[in-house]
Structure formats: structure tokens, C-alpha cells
Write a protein that holds these residues in place. Sequence first.
Motif, PDB file in Angstrom:
ATOM      1  N   GLY A  51     -30.737 -37.194   1.664  1.00  0.00           N
ATOM      2  CA  GLY A  51     -31.062 -37.846   0.384  1.00  0.00           C
ATOM      3  C   GLY A  51     -32.504 -38.317   0.266  1.00  0.00           C
ATOM      4  N   LEU A  54     -34.194 -38.561  -3.603  1.00  0.00           N
ATOM      5  CA  LEU A  54     -34.009 -39.766  -4.429  1.00  0.00           C
ATOM      6  C   LEU A  54     -34.682 -40.977  -3.800  1.00  0.00           C
ATOM      7  N   GLU A  89     -33.977 -31.929  -9.758  1.00  0.00           N
ATOM      8  CA  GLU A  89     -33.393 -33.256  -9.553  1.00  0.00           C
ATOM      9  C   GLU A  89     -34.088 -34.297 -10.462  1.00  0.00           C
TER      10      GLU A  89
HETATM   11  P1  ADP Z   1     -33.022 -34.076   1.858  1.00  0.00           P
HETATM   12  O1  ADP Z   1     -34.273 -34.034   1.039  1.00  0.00           O
HETATM   13  O2  ADP Z   1     -32.990 -35.230   2.781  1.00  0.00           O
HETATM   14  O3  ADP Z   1     -32.742 -32.772   2.549  1.00  0.00           O
HETATM   15  P2  ADP Z   1     -31.717 -34.240  -0.694  1.00  0.00           P
HETATM   16  O4  ADP Z   1     -32.518 -35.349  -1.265  1.00  0.00           O
HETATM   17  O5  ADP Z   1     -32.046 -32.867  -1.141  1.00  0.00           O
HETATM   18  O6  ADP Z   1     -31.787 -34.292   0.904  1.00  0.00           O
HETATM   19  O7  ADP Z   1     -30.173 -34.569  -0.942  1.00  0.00           O
HETATM   20  C1  ADP Z   1     -29.151 -33.715  -0.470  1.00  0.00           C
HETATM   21  C2  ADP Z   1     -27.949 -33.780  -1.411  1.00  0.00           C
HETATM   22  O8  ADP Z   1     -27.375 -35.064  -1.379  1.00  0.00           O
HETATM   23  C3  ADP Z   1     -28.305 -33.501  -2.849  1.00  0.00           C
HETATM   24  O9  ADP Z   1     -27.334 -32.648  -3.401  1.00  0.00           O
HETATM   25  C4  ADP Z   1     -28.242 -34.861  -3.517  1.00  0.00           C
HETATM   26  O10 ADP Z   1     -27.871 -34.784  -4.863  1.00  0.00           O
HETATM   27  C5  ADP Z   1     -27.203 -35.570  -2.699  1.00  0.00           C
HETATM   28  N1  ADP Z   1     -27.398 -37.032  -2.666  1.00  0.00           N
HETATM   29  C6  ADP Z   1     -28.580 -37.684  -2.608  1.00  0.00           C
HETATM   30  N2  ADP Z   1     -28.402 -39.013  -2.596  1.00  0.00           N
HETATM   31  C7  ADP Z   1     -27.071 -39.227  -2.642  1.00  0.00           C
HETATM   32  C8  ADP Z   1     -26.262 -40.398  -2.657  1.00  0.00           C
HETATM   33  N3  ADP Z   1     -26.807 -41.626  -2.627  1.00  0.00           N
HETATM   34  N4  ADP Z   1     -24.919 -40.247  -2.711  1.00  0.00           N
HETATM   35  C9  ADP Z   1     -24.365 -39.015  -2.751  1.00  0.00           C
HETATM   36  N5  ADP Z   1     -25.075 -37.858  -2.748  1.00  0.00           N
HETATM   37  C10 ADP Z   1     -26.420 -37.953  -2.690  1.00  0.00           C
END
Ligand code: ADP
Length: 211
Positions: A51, A54, A89
Amino acid sequence: MSTFETLHISDLWIKKLQKQGIKEPTPIQEQAIPSLLDGRDLIGQAQTGTGKTLAFLLPILEQIDVESQTVQALIVAPTRELARQIADETHKLIRNTEQYRALAVYGGQDVFKQIQRLGRMPQIIIGTPGRILDHVGRGTLDLSELRTLVLDEADQMLQIGFLPEIEDIIEAAPVDRQFVMLSATMPPKVEELAKTYLRNPVEVQVEAESI
Ligand code: ADP
Ligand code: MG
């Protein structure tokens, strides 16, 4: 345990997140968001899927001055695919808000179409190093008012050999900006980059299996 509310994320974004089924912050979000809202530089290490997007995107959205017609946040990703994912996103969150504008700029897209879209004054730019610098060089992307610079997947970025481009982007941005680096791994080159350019950064590290 934190919630997005206790992390001081606005209702507007919380509602948008809920529509996507996102209710609770992940550990990296929980740890990074308060420092980023404080304007601190940050280096975050967490595996893929934890995540990280975000974690930096929500503080950026919170800090956007919608009255200002300038590029305020720049998110640099190593590949088109990653830039596109971050842009998707971002657009999912800002859709139907009107005041928030984000634009993806990466190679392979028509550069003149991008120039036209850059003219609509997006506050958030997501892109790959080469195309970002292309626009900076043309004068079609002005980073002089940038407040937050994010380097996503820093390890991949350096592995590809983007260090000169990254340094040129940093040079084009104001000295007094928030600088955020995210990486799945922390090889010496990433540590060195962080040491050179981050100012008194908060360090956040999260183990795998976070979601
Ligand atoms: P990373 O950059 O660490 O690889 P991402 O930001 O791409 O991970 O997030 C991976 C997935 O998890 C995405 O599909 C996102 O929508 C989901 N995600 C992110 N934050 C949350 C959260 N707080 N709860 C549930 N799912 C989440
Ligand atoms: Mg990511």
C-alpha cells in the motif's frame, strides 16, 4: 490502531476509499501519513503490495492548494506501467472532484497531446524520468512551485540507471520541497541517494504480509 480519520485524512477521500473497499490503513500508511502531513522528508521501505501508493498519495492530496494553478506534486516511477498504475489510482480518487487535476506523462504517449494537457494546469504529475525531463527541457512542465517530489520504486529506478535523470529532476525542483522515497529493498545506492538529498528524513520500514 489508527483509522484514516485519526490520521487526519479528509472525509472526501475516506468516502472515495470506502467505495473501493479500503477501510483501514495498512502499516506503511499508518506510519508514513502523519510525518508526510507534517511536511517531513521520508524514506519508506516495504515490499510490493503493502500500500505504498496511498501512503504518499493521500498526504499529497491533503496538501494540494486547489486555488493554485501550479504543479505541486511530482511522482516519478521507473516504468510506464508503474506510472500508469499510480495515475489510475490517483484518478480513481479525484474523479468528480473538479478542483483536483492529475496527469500522467510517460514515453510512448503523444508528446503534443501531453503538452496540451499540461496546459490545463494539473497540480499532480505522475511520470517516468525521461519524459518528465523532456517536458522540463521544452518548458512545458514548470517544477519551480513543486512542493512534494516522490521517487517510487527507488531501487528499480537506480537499477535501470536513472540516477542522472533523477538528479536532473531534483535540480529542476525547488530546494525547499518535501522529498519522499519509496523502495521495496534498500541497497547501498538507494541509501546513498537518500543520504545525499533527503533532509533529516523519517525512516519507515514495514515487513512483508501487511495487507
Ligand atoms: P505497493 O506500492 O506497496 O506495491 P500498492 O500501493 O500498489 O502497493 O497497493 C497494493 C494494493 O493494495 C492495491 O490494489 C491497493 O488498492 C490496495 N490497498 C492499498 N491500501 C489499502 C488499504 N488500506 N486497505 C486495503 N487495500 C489497500
Ligand atoms: Mg508501488
